[in-house]
Write an enzyme that holds these catalytic residues in place. Structure first.
Site, PDB file in Angstrom:
ATOM      1  N   ASP A  11       0.874  -1.180   0.000  1.00 22.20           N
ATOM      2  CA  ASP A  11       0.000   0.000   0.000  1.00 22.20           C
ATOM      3  C   ASP A  11       0.907   1.225   0.000  1.00 22.20           C
ATOM      4  O   ASP A  11       2.115   1.124   0.248  1.00 22.20           O
ATOM      5  CB  ASP A  11      -0.898  -0.002   1.253  1.00 22.20           C
ATOM      6  CG  ASP A  11      -1.760   1.259   1.339  1.00 22.20           C
ATOM      7  OD1 ASP A  11      -2.370   1.641   0.323  1.00 22.20           O
ATOM      8  OD2 ASP A  11      -1.814   1.883   2.417  1.00 22.20           O
ATOM      9  N   SER A  12       0.311   2.382  -0.234  1.00 22.20           N
ATOM     10  CA  SER A  12       1.084   3.619  -0.165  1.00 22.20           C
ATOM     11  C   SER A  12       1.554   3.906   1.261  1.00 22.20           C
ATOM     12  O   SER A  12       2.374   4.793   1.461  1.00 22.20           O
ATOM     13  CB  SER A  12       0.231   4.794  -0.643  1.00 22.20           C
ATOM     14  OG  SER A  12      -0.855   4.974   0.247  1.00 22.20           O
ATOM     15  N   GLU A 152      -1.631   8.616   8.248  1.00 27.16           N
ATOM     16  CA  GLU A 152      -0.177   8.387   8.259  1.00 27.16           C
ATOM     17  C   GLU A 152       0.477   9.097   9.450  1.00 27.16           C
ATOM     18  O   GLU A 152       1.501   8.647   9.949  1.00 27.16           O
ATOM     19  CB  GLU A 152       0.457   8.885   6.945  1.00 27.16           C
ATOM     20  CG  GLU A 152       0.154   8.010   5.742  1.00 27.16           C
ATOM     21  CD  GLU A 152       0.814   6.630   5.789  1.00 27.16           C
ATOM     22  OE1 GLU A 152       2.018   6.548   6.070  1.00 27.16           O
ATOM     23  OE2 GLU A 152       0.103   5.627   5.564  1.00 27.16           O
TER      24      GLU A 152
END
Ligand code: DGL
Length: 269
Positions: A11-12, A152
């Site tokens: 995933d990012s 994030e």
């Protein structure tokens, strides 16, 4: 190819851990390799070619480490690169599909909100999905710039995260949405905030569990499911800073994690 080879997942960033969790639940015997491409997150506002390039680099890395299948645990990378990956690599490539179909079965108002990145909503694969399945309801498509960054940063329910979620969600609720599809693997971490804002009458759907079942199905169909008597392991890499990322990955995975640095060749896009 043998059944004791691992499954690769990328995933990012940390969003794909929501999918990895479901794969672990569904397939306890499998060894899992996970890459958080946090050094390159977010993907959602990047040009298509940049996302494609990262998907190729990460898939190569996972296959070089013996992956018998690769899971694109990122809706944005799915839209940008799943077709390319399937054309280029001989292993099963399993990718995301926003939960449009289950949403159609649940909505009573006939209005369904979709929260996703700009790139996902603009992708041909998403347009095709709506064309194929979406006739029975009105879909309100809401790009959510900034939300991946909140996750994030590890801010799952702070004031600025709640405010941003409210900005994106409230217009959908005001227009009658009673079902909200999470078209980005980072967003399930925000489900408590979404439910808090929307109330219990609104259904919030993600596709992690469906993808995990799909992984089982694909591996079974080629005879590559691991021996159910073994206990699976996990290995984690990041293209960001492993020291900075360790706390968040441990917290979101829910157990101790050794977070490794993605080797240099894989960190250059
Ligand atoms: N988890 C990714 C997805 O499902 C986030 C995309 C991004 O990095 O913007 O789309």
């Amino acid at each position: 190819m043998t059944s004791d080879q691992p499954i690769g997942v990328f995933d990012s960033g940390v969003g794909g851990l929501t999918v990895l969790k479901e794969i672990r639940r569904e397939l306890p015997a499998e060894d899992l390799l996970y890459i958080a491409d946090s050094g390159y997150a977010p993907y959602g506002d990047k040009p298509l070619e940049a996302i494609e390039a990262r998907a190729l680099v990460l898939t190569e890395f996972l296959i070089a480490r013996g992956a018998k299948a690769v899971v694109v645990a990122c809706n944005t990378a799915t839209g940008a690169a799943a077709r390319l990956l399937r054309a280029r690599y001989p292993v099963p490539i399993i990718a995301m599909e926003p939960a449009v179909k289950p949403a159609l079965g649940l909505t009573r108002s006939g209005v369904i909100g979709v929260l996703a990145t700009r790139a996902t909503l603009a992708s041909p694969s998403f347009s095709l999905l709506l064309e194929r399945l979406g006739a029975g309801a009105r879909f309100l498509l809401q790009p959510c710039p900034g939300l991946v960054e909140r996750v994030e940063a590890g801010d799952l329910d702070g004031e600025s995260t709640r405010a941003l979620v409210a900005d994106y969600l409230n217009p959908l609720l005001a227009r009658g949405a009673d079902t909200v599809v999470l078209g980005c693997t980072h967003y399930p971490y925000l489900t408590p905030v979404i439910l808090d804002l929307a109330g219990p009458a609104v259904a919030v759907l993600d596709s992690g569990a469906a993808v995990a079942r799909q992984v089982r199905h694909r591996l079974a169909s080629v005879g590559l499911l691991a021996d159910p008597g073994r206990t699976g392991t996990e290995r984690f890499w990041t293209s960001g800073c492993p020291v900075a990322g360790h706390g968040l990955v441990t917290r979101l995975w829910g157990g101790p994690v050794a977070l490794e640095s993605l080797p240099d060749g894989s960190s250059v896009g």
